[in-house]
Write a protein that holds these residues in place. Structure first.
Motif, PDB file in Angstrom:
ATOM      1  N   ASN A 140      -1.847  -0.210 -11.755  1.00 63.10           N
ATOM      2  CA  ASN A 140      -1.574  -0.882 -10.485  1.00 63.10           C
ATOM      3  C   ASN A 140      -2.832  -1.641 -10.076  1.00 63.10           C
ATOM      4  OD1 ASN A 140       1.206  -0.258  -9.214  1.00 63.10           O
ATOM      5  ND2 ASN A 140       0.597   1.721 -10.096  1.00 63.10           N
ATOM      6  N   GLN A 141      -2.998  -1.933  -8.795  1.00 62.41           N
ATOM      7  CA  GLN A 141      -4.154  -2.685  -8.307  1.00 62.41           C
ATOM      8  C   GLN A 141      -4.867  -1.906  -7.213  1.00 62.41           C
ATOM      9  OE1 GLN A 141      -2.561  -6.520  -7.167  1.00 62.41           O
ATOM     10  NE2 GLN A 141      -1.610  -6.849  -9.160  1.00 62.41           N
ATOM     11  N   LEU A 142      -4.935  -0.604  -7.393  1.00 65.53           N
ATOM     12  CA  LEU A 142      -5.571   0.273  -6.417  1.00 65.53           C
ATOM     13  C   LEU A 142      -7.083   0.171  -6.524  1.00 65.53           C
ATOM     14  CD1 LEU A 142      -3.258   3.347  -7.021  1.00 65.53           C
ATOM     15  CD2 LEU A 142      -3.131   1.747  -5.099  1.00 65.53           C
ATOM     16  N   HIS A 143      -7.785   0.320  -5.405  1.00 62.84           N
ATOM     17  CA  HIS A 143      -9.247   0.256  -5.413  1.00 62.84           C
ATOM     18  C   HIS A 143      -9.788   1.337  -4.490  1.00 62.84           C
ATOM     19  CE1 HIS A 143      -9.377  -1.600  -1.403  1.00 62.84           C
ATOM     20  NE2 HIS A 143      -8.320  -2.306  -1.793  1.00 62.84           N
ATOM     21  N   GLY A 144     -11.108   1.399  -4.396  1.00 63.64           N
ATOM     22  CA  GLY A 144     -11.750   2.399  -3.563  1.00 63.64           C
ATOM     23  C   GLY A 144     -11.967   3.709  -4.305  1.00 63.64           C
ATOM     24  N   SER A 145     -12.425   4.696  -3.585  1.00 56.74           N
ATOM     25  CA  SER A 145     -12.760   5.995  -4.178  1.00 56.74           C
ATOM     26  C   SER A 145     -11.539   6.900  -4.283  1.00 56.74           C
ATOM     27  CB  SER A 145     -13.838   6.688  -3.336  1.00 56.74           C
ATOM     28  OG  SER A 145     -15.008   5.898  -3.264  1.00 56.74           O
ATOM     29  N   LEU A 146     -11.677   7.885  -5.141  1.00 59.24           N
ATOM     30  CA  LEU A 146     -10.644   8.909  -5.234  1.00 59.24           C
ATOM     31  C   LEU A 146     -10.757   9.830  -4.025  1.00 59.24           C
ATOM     32  CD1 LEU A 146     -11.036   7.973  -8.269  1.00 59.24           C
ATOM     33  CD2 LEU A 146     -10.289  10.252  -8.895  1.00 59.24           C
ATOM     34  N   PRO A 147      -9.641  10.335  -3.511  1.00 56.62           N
ATOM     35  CA  PRO A 147      -9.717  11.299  -2.402  1.00 56.62           C
ATOM     36  C   PRO A 147     -10.554  12.505  -2.820  1.00 56.62           C
ATOM     37  CG  PRO A 147      -7.445  10.587  -2.757  1.00 56.62           C
ATOM     38  CD  PRO A 147      -8.240  10.076  -3.917  1.00 56.62           C
ATOM     39  N   SER A 148     -11.406  12.947  -1.924  1.00 59.24           N
ATOM     40  CA  SER A 148     -12.276  14.081  -2.267  1.00 59.24           C
ATOM     41  C   SER A 148     -11.633  15.420  -1.946  1.00 59.24           C
ATOM     42  CB  SER A 148     -13.613  13.954  -1.517  1.00 59.24           C
ATOM     43  OG  SER A 148     -13.364  13.897  -0.110  1.00 59.24           O
ATOM     44  N   PRO A 152      -4.512   6.835  -0.328  1.00 61.24           N
ATOM     45  CA  PRO A 152      -4.732   7.470   0.988  1.00 61.24           C
ATOM     46  C   PRO A 152      -5.029   8.958   0.849  1.00 61.24           C
ATOM     47  CG  PRO A 152      -2.389   7.067   0.633  1.00 61.24           C
ATOM     48  CD  PRO A 152      -3.117   6.411  -0.510  1.00 61.24           C
ATOM     49  N   GLY A 153      -5.926   9.433   1.691  1.00 60.60           N
ATOM     50  CA  GLY A 153      -6.235  10.856   1.685  1.00 60.60           C
ATOM     51  C   GLY A 153      -5.030  11.708   2.020  1.00 60.60           C
ATOM     52  N   GLU A 154      -4.059  11.124   2.741  1.00 58.94           N
ATOM     53  CA  GLU A 154      -2.859  11.855   3.117  1.00 58.94           C
ATOM     54  C   GLU A 154      -2.040  12.279   1.900  1.00 58.94           C
ATOM     55  OE1 GLU A 154      -4.181   9.561   6.623  1.00 58.94           O
ATOM     56  OE2 GLU A 154      -3.944   9.120   4.495  1.00 58.94           O
ATOM     57  N   LEU A 155      -2.268  11.619   0.751  1.00 56.69           N
ATOM     58  CA  LEU A 155      -1.546  11.985  -0.463  1.00 56.69           C
ATOM     59  C   LEU A 155      -1.875  13.411  -0.898  1.00 56.69           C
ATOM     60  CD1 LEU A 155       0.410  10.712  -2.567  1.00 56.69           C
ATOM     61  CD2 LEU A 155      -1.595  10.056  -3.890  1.00 56.69           C
ATOM     62  N   THR A 156      -3.054  13.892  -0.506  1.00 61.13           N
ATOM     63  CA  THR A 156      -3.462  15.238  -0.903  1.00 61.13           C
ATOM     64  C   THR A 156      -2.679  16.317  -0.163  1.00 61.13           C
ATOM     65  OG1 THR A 156      -5.225  15.305   0.760  1.00 61.13           O
ATOM     66  CG2 THR A 156      -5.789  14.418  -1.404  1.00 61.13           C
ATOM     67  N   GLU A 158       0.824  -1.199   0.000  1.00 67.52           N
ATOM     68  CA  GLU A 158       0.000   0.000   0.000  1.00 67.52           C
ATOM     69  C   GLU A 158       0.864   1.258   0.000  1.00 67.52           C
ATOM     70  OE1 GLU A 158      -2.775  -0.073   3.193  1.00 67.52           O
ATOM     71  OE2 GLU A 158      -3.809  -1.880   2.469  1.00 67.52           O
ATOM     72  N   ILE A 159       0.262   2.328  -0.473  1.00 67.29           N
ATOM     73  CA  ILE A 159       0.918   3.633  -0.366  1.00 67.29           C
ATOM     74  C   ILE A 159       0.782   4.072   1.083  1.00 67.29           C
ATOM     75  CG2 ILE A 159       0.901   6.032  -1.136  1.00 67.29           C
ATOM     76  CD1 ILE A 159      -0.413   5.053  -3.731  1.00 67.29           C
ATOM     77  N   PRO A 160       1.887   4.294   1.807  1.00 67.22           N
ATOM     78  CA  PRO A 160       1.799   4.558   3.252  1.00 67.22           C
ATOM     79  C   PRO A 160       1.135   5.899   3.550  1.00 67.22           C
ATOM     80  CG  PRO A 160       4.035   4.923   2.471  1.00 67.22           C
ATOM     81  CD  PRO A 160       3.279   4.330   1.316  1.00 67.22           C
ATOM     82  N   VAL A 161       0.451   5.965   4.690  1.00 67.21           N
ATOM     83  CA  VAL A 161      -0.175   7.232   5.076  1.00 67.21           C
ATOM     84  C   VAL A 161       0.883   8.285   5.380  1.00 67.21           C
ATOM     85  CG1 VAL A 161      -2.267   6.141   5.954  1.00 67.21           C
ATOM     86  CG2 VAL A 161      -0.311   6.452   7.485  1.00 67.21           C
ATOM     87  N   ASP A 162       2.117   7.835   5.666  1.00 68.55           N
ATOM     88  CA  ASP A 162       3.196   8.800   5.922  1.00 68.55           C
ATOM     89  C   ASP A 162       3.661   9.495   4.657  1.00 68.55           C
ATOM     90  OD1 ASP A 162       3.542   8.521   8.732  1.00 68.55           O
ATOM     91  OD2 ASP A 162       4.422   6.544   8.379  1.00 68.55           O
ATOM     92  N   VAL A 163       3.025   9.193   3.528  1.00 69.55           N
ATOM     93  CA  VAL A 163       3.356   9.899   2.292  1.00 69.55           C
ATOM     94  C   VAL A 163       3.142  11.405   2.459  1.00 69.55           C
ATOM     95  CG1 VAL A 163       1.062   9.765   1.244  1.00 69.55           C
ATOM     96  CG2 VAL A 163       3.083   9.776  -0.225  1.00 69.55           C
ATOM     97  N   LYS A 164       2.325  11.781   3.428  1.00 77.40           N
ATOM     98  CA  LYS A 164       2.080  13.212   3.672  1.00 77.40           C
ATOM     99  C   LYS A 164       3.351  13.951   4.096  1.00 77.40           C
ATOM    100  CE  LYS A 164       0.689  12.375   8.473  1.00 77.40           C
ATOM    101  NZ  LYS A 164      -0.445  12.399   9.431  1.00 77.40           N
ATOM    102  N   LEU A 165       4.376  13.199   4.524  1.00 76.06           N
ATOM    103  CA  LEU A 165       5.628  13.813   4.964  1.00 76.06           C
ATOM    104  C   LEU A 165       6.587  14.073   3.803  1.00 76.06           C
ATOM    105  CD1 LEU A 165       6.237  11.665   8.166  1.00 76.06           C
ATOM    106  CD2 LEU A 165       5.173  13.925   8.019  1.00 76.06           C
TER     107      LEU A 165
END
Length: 1005
Positions: free
Chosen positions: A515-523, A498-502, A472-479
């Motif tokens: 890739n194999q990403l699923h779910g909704s796009l961050p709003s 992850p929403g943290e990507l925003t 997964e793309i880690p939530v710490d990507v926000k850093l």
């Protein structure tokens, strides 16, 4: 009579003191006279603060203690004033220092011609006037200074032929004439200077083409020969081997041909040899006996064969630079044993075999660039053992194995680029967080592993596409706050986005497709205000498209295709400035935004059975042609109401515009004058200047342009008179109104100032500020036809000025303005060659940033963006394309329609670069001075970025301006801000692999 001021009295008192000192010279010691001369010299140069400690003293020898003065027996023998902010000329009384033997005035602001006043300094042996503003020729009687041993005139504006009298200065041991504007033939009389040890003639490209002077072999004491960029042709003669004392030879950047003479590498004292950027061919001599060699640069030639094995025996070698040739075979194993080696640049050849595994083991390696070869095997394990390595640049080879674990402990690294190899394994953990790492480019390999939680604070570019990363793309990507390019396409990433990507507000390019990403796009993506490219295609994403995507101000490319996204397309997407959008192969329903009902988007919505359109221009069914539950009666009512409100708003806007238009009108029985500022002219003064043809200075597509003296004292304005042909009357009226309404609303230093306009029943007149130096097009044509040079510093300043004007129009005007006819003839130049954008007859306001479709294509051949010509759809990127053409004109000297094989300049430049040709050869003759070469290459590359076929891949004018400003200073490895701005511009496009932004520097891209 007015009372004298204190300053007046002070000046005259000092002058009186000096007069008294000189009048009593016969009764004073010699030292006192010299002190008085120095004080007079200080005042002559208007008291620069750097020598404020020069003051009169009762101690007649006090001046000998000043740090700029050298005395022998209390008499001045040397005057050293480098970098002292000295202005003006050199006065004649300086030779009152009768024992002056050395004068150093380098790096000041001294003007005028060569100071013949120094002829009276009869004991002068050392003269350094370098890096000033001298002009004109060197005098033909310069041999009057017959005792000169050192003469340095480099980096000035001296011109004309080098006089034969130079050859009579028999005591000269150093002669430096580098970086001037000398012309004529090479001075063969230099061969008479039997004591000469250092000769510098480099960077005088106006010298007549000539062969290497065989007579230079008479210079038996010559140690340094610096003749790069002197228009040398033909072969290097074998007799160069007779120059036994030669230690340093630089013949780079010429047009030399043939083979490298074997005798050159037999010179025992030779330390450095630079023959780069010529047309040399054949093999490098295999026997190298110059055991003192510390530097070899034979790059950018057509050399073939193997790298001599003797190179590995050069125990003092620090740099081996052989890039851009056709060298083959293996790299000598002995290269890794040299303890002094710091610089290895072998990229863009045909080298094969494995890399010497000892590279970096015994030396403090700094540059390691071997990309674009046919190398196999593993990267050396010891590359960063010395702790100085700036980059590993090895892309486009056949390397295998894992990255050396030692790279995880290499804090000096700025870049790692190993794309397009067969490397495997995981990334060393320490590499992700390396202290100075700015770019990690590992795409097109077989790396595996997961993304780390933490990366280097300086990481701005991460390219890892086409590998085997997972998780997964880690939530710490926000850093990862400085990341501007994140390309992770075609891996095995899973989970949700992850929403943290925003939180990555600096991101410019985000590629997570395949890739194999699923779910909704961050709003909550509103913070992506710099995002230019978003590609999430070929995943398993679901949910609806967030409305916020439509508010991203910089988004140019959007690809959400081949997912499971459902619902309606938010109408806000119609506000995007994007010229490329792909929403195909999803589960979308309803109407597409009407802004996309255009043939340019015919393939953007395929395989969405629930979508419809209002026209047949796209490959969708017509809305209403079958039952459409999404179009209900309330929606129709809302649409009608919205339309009515829009019409009402437009009517009010038109009324208010007319009120503003009338506000400043000055009425006349025949003419109406509308003023946009305080005017210094009258209707009569303008009309009188239009009589006859004597004041006519231009003739364009819509009318004549006149230069009018409104006061009779040389106070000029420019008047544009719109032709009044009945056939064109309606169109010209629209053009007139467009230009007036546009220019009356904007004020900027780099946009031509509209002072007023005049209308009568038969004519339309626009009154502008007058631009003394006419148009950029005029100066470029002078260069092409009559050889009048518009030098590179002026061209570069013009590029920045024009970019500032366009940047203001696109980003600081509300609504933004598209010019639509950016070209060199619409860039006007004032008396200081400051650039201003002009001629807004075709300008188009954008309402809330919406792309607009024009009814017809307008503009000038060679400048028109391809999407505008094909679809008539415009946004700011059409101006960016046109400005890119201007950058190519400035650097190459070619006309916008002057490519080859019926191609435009933009098409020619793109093809020229893609084929791997030398940028240096494309630059305009007469301006490509070596001191400007990196900057010119930067601007040429930026022109390529601006003229890309796909609009999303072009930078914005704001980014263009930032890149130009950054290029005003030389780029080095630590210039991360400049690199970051260029990263913004290059976006997703893969430029030609190899050195960019300077011919010798891979790290700059």
């Amino acid at each position: 009579m007015s009372k004298p001021t204190a300053g007046f009295l002070k000046i005259h008192f000092n002058a009186l003191v000096l007069i008294l000192l000189f009048s009593h010279a016969s009764s004073q010691p010699h030292a006192a006279q010299e002190q008085a001369i120095l004080i007079n010299l200080k005042q002559y140069w208007q008291n620069p603060s750097s020598i404020s400690h020069w003051t009169l003293s009762a101690n007649s020898t006090n001046h000998c203690s000043w740090p700029e003065i050298t005395c022998i027996n209390n008499s001045v023998t040397a005057l050293g004033l480098p970098n002292k902010n000295i202005n003006g000329t050199i006065p004649s009384f300086i030779c009152g220092l009768q024992n002056l033997a050395s004068l150093d005035l380098n790096y000041n602001y001294i003007i005028g011609e060569f100071p013949k006043t120094l002829y009276n300094c009869s004991k002068l042996e050392y003269l350094d006037l370098s890096q000033n503003y001298f002009v004109g020729p060197i005098p033909h009687d310069i041999n009057t200074l017959g005792r000169l041993q050192y003469l340095n005139l480099m980096v000035n504006n001296f011109s004309g032929e080098v006089p034969a009298a130079i050859g009579s200065l028999q005591e000269l041991s150093t002669l430096l004439l580098v970086k001037n504007q000398f012309s004529g033939p090479l001075l063969l009389e230099i061969s008479n200077l039997s004591k000469l040890e250092i000769l510098g003639l480099a960077d005088n490209s106006e010298f007549m083409p000539s062969k290497f002077p065989s007579s230079f072999t008479n210079l038996t004491k010559l140690k340094t020969l610096w003749m790069s960029g002197t228009n040398l042709t033909g072969e290097i003669p074998e007799i160069i081997g007779d120059m036994k004392a030669l230690e340093a030879l630089d013949l780079s950047k010429n047009a030399l041909t043939g083979e490298i003479p074997k005798a050159l590498f037999l010179l025992k004292n030779l330390k450095v040899v630079y023959l780069s950027n010529n047309k040399l061919f054949g093999e490098i001599p295999q026997v190298i006996q110059a055991s003192n060699l510390t530097g070899i640069d034979l790059s950018q030639n057509s050399l073939t064969g193997r790298i001599p094995s003797d190179v590995g025996k050069l125990e003092k070698l620090s740099s081996l630079v052989l890039f851009d040739n056709q060298l083959s075979g293996e790299i000598p194993e002995g290269l890794g044993q040299i303890s002094t080696l710091t610089d290895v640049r072998l990229f863009s050849n045909r080298l094969s075999g494995t890399l010497p595994q000892d590279l970096g083991r015994y030396s403090m390696l700094e540059r390691f660039e071997v990309c674009s070869n046919r190398l196999t095997g593993m990267l050396p394990k010891h590359l960063c053992d010395g702790g100085k390595l700036l980059g590993v640049v090895a892309f486009d080879n056949n390397l295998t194995g894992e990255l050396p674990t030692s790279l995880g402990n290499c804090d000096s690294l700025v870049m790692v680029d190993v794309r397009q190899n067969g490397l495997t394994g995981s990334i060393p953990s320490g590499l992700w967080t390396s202290l100075n790492l700015s770019k990690l480019m590992i795409s097109d390999n077989m790396f595996t592993g997961e993304l780390p939680r933490k990366v280097s604070d300086n990481l701005s570019r991460l390219e890892m596409s086409n590998n085997r990363f997972f998780g997964e793309i880690p939530v710490d990507v926000k850093l990862w706050r400085n990341l501007s390019v994140f390309n992770a396409s075609n891996n095995f990433f899973s989970g949700t986005i992850p929403g943290e990507l925003t939180a990555l507000s600096s991101v410019q390019v985000l590629l997570l497709d395949r890739n194999q990403l699923h779910g909704s796009l961050p709003s909550d993506i509103i913070s992506w205000n710099s995002l230019a490219t978003l590609n999430l295609s070929q995943n398993q994403l679901s949910g609806q498209i967030p409305e916020a995507i439509g508010f991203l101000p910089s988004l140019n490319l959007l690809d959400l295709s081949k997912n499971q996204i459902s619902g309606q397309i938010p109408p806000q997407l119609g506000q995007l400035k994007s010229s490329f959008i792909n929403l195909s192969s999803n589960h979308l329903v309803g109407n597409i935004p009407k802004e996309f009902e255009n043939g340019a988007y015919s393939n953007s919505f395929l395989n969405n059975p629930g979508l419809c359109a209002g026209t047949t221009n796209v490959n969708l069914r017509i809305c209403g042609s079958q039952k459409n539950p999404n179009l209900s009666y309330p929606r129709i009512l809302i649409w009608i109401s919205s339309t009515a409100v829009l019409v009402l708003c437009l009517s009010v806007s038109f009324f208010l515009s007319e009120v503003c238009w009338q506000r400043n009108r000055v009425l006349d029985p025949e003419w109406e004058l509308t003023a946009f500022q305080m005017l210094t002219f009258t209707i009569k003064s303008i009309l009188s200047g239009l009589e006859g043809q004597k004041n006519k200075i231009g003739d364009g597509g819509s009318g004549e342009v006149y230069r009018v003296d409104i006061t009779g004292n040389g106070d000029f304005v420019a008047v544009k008179k719109i032709r009044n042909k009945i056939k064109l009357e309606r169109e010209l009226e629209k053009e007139f109104q467009a230009e007036v309404m546009t220019l009356s609303r904007i004020k900027h230093l780099n946009i031509v100032k509209l002072m007023g306009c005049m209308s009568s029943k038969d004519s339309k007149l626009l009154v502008y500020e007058y631009m003394e130096n006419g148009s950029l097009d005029l100066w470029l044509n002078k260069h092409r036809t009559s050889g009048i040079i518009l030098d590179w510093p002026k061209r570069f300043r013009i590029a920045i000025g024009a970019a500032q004007g366009l940047c203001y129009m696109h980003h600081d005007c509300s609504p933004p303005i598209i010019h639509r006819d950016v070209k060199s003839s619409n860039i006007l130049l004032d008396s200081e060659f400051n650039a201003k954008v002009a001629d807004f007859g075709l300008a188009k306001m954008l309402i809330k940033g919406k792309p607009t479709t024009m009814s017809a294509v307008a503009g000038s051949i060679g400048y028109i963006a391809p999407e505008y010509a094909h679809t008539r759809r415009i946004n700011e990127k059409v101006d960016v394309f046109s400005f890119g053409v201007i950058l190519l004109e400035l650097t190459t000297g070619r006309k916008p329609d002057q490519g080859d094989e019926n191609r435009s300049l933009a098409e020619w430049a793109q093809r020229y670069y893609e084929q791997g040709n030398s940028i240096f050869d494309a630059l305009a003759e007469g301006i490509k001075k070596p001191c400007h070469l990196n900057q010119m290459c930067n601007v040429f590359k930026l022109g390529l970025c601006c003229t890309r076929t796909l609009p999303p891949l072009r930078p914005s004018m704001r980014d263009v301006l930032q890149i130009l400003v950054q290029s005003a200073h030389p780029l080095d490895y630590q210039s991360k801000s400049a690199e970051k701005e260029f990263d913004k511009a290059v976006s997703l496009q893969k430029l030609k692999d190899g050195p960019t932004f300077g011919p010798n520097n891979v790290y700059s891209v």
